[in-house]
Design a protein around this motif. Structure first.
Motif, PDB file in Angstrom:
ATOM      1  N   GLY A 124       0.811  -1.212   0.000  1.00  0.00           N
ATOM      2  CA  GLY A 124       0.000   0.000   0.000  1.00  0.00           C
ATOM      3  C   GLY A 124       0.845   1.262   0.000  1.00  0.00           C
ATOM      4  O   GLY A 124       0.481   2.265  -0.623  1.00  0.00           O
ATOM      5  N   VAL A 125       1.987   1.230   0.696  1.00  0.00           N
ATOM      6  CA  VAL A 125       2.885   2.385   0.722  1.00  0.00           C
ATOM      7  C   VAL A 125       3.402   2.682  -0.683  1.00  0.00           C
ATOM      8  O   VAL A 125       3.387   3.839  -1.137  1.00  0.00           O
ATOM      9  N   MET A 130       3.195   5.995  -5.842  1.00  0.00           N
ATOM     10  CA  MET A 130       2.997   6.121  -7.292  1.00  0.00           C
ATOM     11  C   MET A 130       1.812   7.017  -7.615  1.00  0.00           C
ATOM     12  O   MET A 130       1.851   7.796  -8.566  1.00  0.00           O
ATOM     13  N   LYS A 131       0.745   6.931  -6.833  1.00  0.00           N
ATOM     14  CA  LYS A 131      -0.433   7.763  -7.088  1.00  0.00           C
ATOM     15  C   LYS A 131      -0.141   9.239  -6.871  1.00  0.00           C
ATOM     16  O   LYS A 131      -0.822  10.102  -7.439  1.00  0.00           O
ATOM     17  N   ARG A 202      -5.215  -6.842  -2.746  1.00  0.00           N
ATOM     18  CA  ARG A 202      -5.188  -7.077  -4.178  1.00  0.00           C
ATOM     19  C   ARG A 202      -5.011  -5.788  -4.975  1.00  0.00           C
ATOM     20  O   ARG A 202      -4.518  -5.816  -6.101  1.00  0.00           O
ATOM     21  N   ASP A 203      -5.410  -4.656  -4.408  1.00  0.00           N
ATOM     22  CA  ASP A 203      -5.321  -3.405  -5.167  1.00  0.00           C
ATOM     23  C   ASP A 203      -4.014  -2.671  -4.904  1.00  0.00           C
ATOM     24  O   ASP A 203      -3.855  -1.520  -5.289  1.00  0.00           O
ATOM     25  N   SER A 204      -3.063  -3.303  -4.228  1.00  0.00           N
ATOM     26  CA  SER A 204      -1.773  -2.664  -3.974  1.00  0.00           C
ATOM     27  C   SER A 204      -0.686  -3.402  -4.732  1.00  0.00           C
ATOM     28  O   SER A 204      -0.913  -4.420  -5.360  1.00  0.00           O
ATOM     29  N   VAL A 205       0.531  -2.869  -4.656  1.00  0.00           N
ATOM     30  CA  VAL A 205       1.667  -3.468  -5.346  1.00  0.00           C
ATOM     31  C   VAL A 205       1.972  -4.836  -4.737  1.00  0.00           C
ATOM     32  O   VAL A 205       2.151  -4.947  -3.524  1.00  0.00           O
ATOM     33  N   PRO A 206       2.044  -5.915  -5.541  1.00  0.00           N
ATOM     34  CA  PRO A 206       2.364  -7.228  -4.985  1.00  0.00           C
ATOM     35  C   PRO A 206       3.825  -7.288  -4.551  1.00  0.00           C
ATOM     36  O   PRO A 206       4.712  -6.808  -5.255  1.00  0.00           O
TER      37      PRO A 206
END
Length: 228
Positions: A124-125, A130-131, A202-206
C-alpha cells in the motif's frame, strides 16, 4: 725456549633443534538460521523534466512534497525517511553532423530512502507513492529490526558443527582431541533466494518477502593427543 702455541677452535652455538610442529586440528564450520523479514528499506523518488533547470526542479519539488506527505499518511515516521539523492542535470541532444551537442532541457531527480517497519503495509505504501507522482524505484531490501538473538543461534550451531567435525577427524586419524586452543568468528547475513508471496491487498503493489538467512562462520583449533 720454544713456546708451543695451541689454537683452540671457536665454540659456535649449535643450531637450535627444530621445534616440532604443533599437533593441531583446525576446523571451520558455518551455522545458519532462517527467518522471515520484519522490515524493508526502499529507495524511491521523483524524476521530472523541464525546459530550464528551475522548471524541472519546481515540478519535482511539487510532486515530491506530495510523495512525502503520502508516506507520512501511511505511518512512516520522519526518522525513517532520508533524502539519498538530489540532482538537476541537462538533457543533451545527440551530436549533429558537425559534431556539436546542445541542451534540449533539464532533468531533476529527488530520491528518498524509506524504512517500512510494517511489512503488511509495504504494498500500500508503494501504491500510494505512485499515485502521488513517484516514478522511480531503485529496489527493496528486506531485513530484520533486531537479529541479535537469531545470530546467537547461528553461532551456537556453527560451534556445534565445528566441534562435531573435529571429533570426527580425530576419530578417523586415531587420535584424541585435546584442549580447545582458539576460536575465531566471521559473521555474515544474506538474503535467501527462496520466495514466498506476502499477504498484500489485491489493489496494492504485490510484494514477495522471501526469507533471510543469518549465518555465522567459526574456526576452532584443538590440540591433538595420542589415543589412550
Amino acid at each position: 725456549m720454544r713456546k708451543l702455541l695451541m689454537t683452540l677452535p671457536f665454540l659456535l652455538p649449535l643450531p637450535a633443534l627444530a621445534q616440532e610442529a604443533p599437533r593441531q586440528i583446525t576446523v571451520t564450520a558455518e551455522g545458519q538460521v532462517t527467518a522471515a523479514p520484519d522490515m524493508a528499506t526502499v529507495t524511491l523518488g521523483v524524476i521530472t523534466e523541464g525546459e530550464t533547470g528551475a522548471q524541472a526542479l519546481a515540478a519535482n519539488s511539487e510532486r515530491m512534497t506530495r510523495v512525502l506527505a503520502a508516506l507520512e499518511a501511511d505511518g512512516i515516521a520522519p526518522a525513517d525517511m532520508q533524502t539519498s539523492g538530489l540532482s538537476v542535470s541537462p538533457r543533451w541532444r545527440q551530436a549533429t553532423a558537425a559534431g556539436q551537442r546542445e541542451i534540449t532541457g533539464f532533468v531533476a531527480s529527488n530520491m528518498v530512502t524509506v524504512r517500512v517497519r510494517e511489512l503488511g503495509a509495504l504494498g500500500g505504501v508503494l501504491d500510494g507513492v505512485m499515485k502521488q507522482g513517484g516514478n522511480s524505484f531503485r529496489g527493496v531490501q528486506f531485513g530484520l529490526a533486531d537479529g541479535s538473538a537469531l545470530m546467537d543461534e547461528a553461532r551456537r550451531a556453527a560451534v556445534a558443527e565445528a566441534r562435531a567435525r573435529a571429533a570426527l577427524y580425530a576419530e578417523a586419524a586415531g587420535v584424541d582431541l585435546g584442549d580447545l586452543l582458539s576460536l575465531s568468528e566471521a559473521g555474515s547475513y544474506r538474503p535467501q533466494p527462496r520466495m514466498m508471496e506476502a499477504a498484500m491487498a489485491r489493489d496494492s503493489v504485490p510484494i514477495a518477502e522471501g526469507e533471510l538467512t543469518l549465518s555465522a562462520t567459526v574456526t576452532l583449533v584443538y590440540e591433538i593427543k595420542d589415543a589412550e
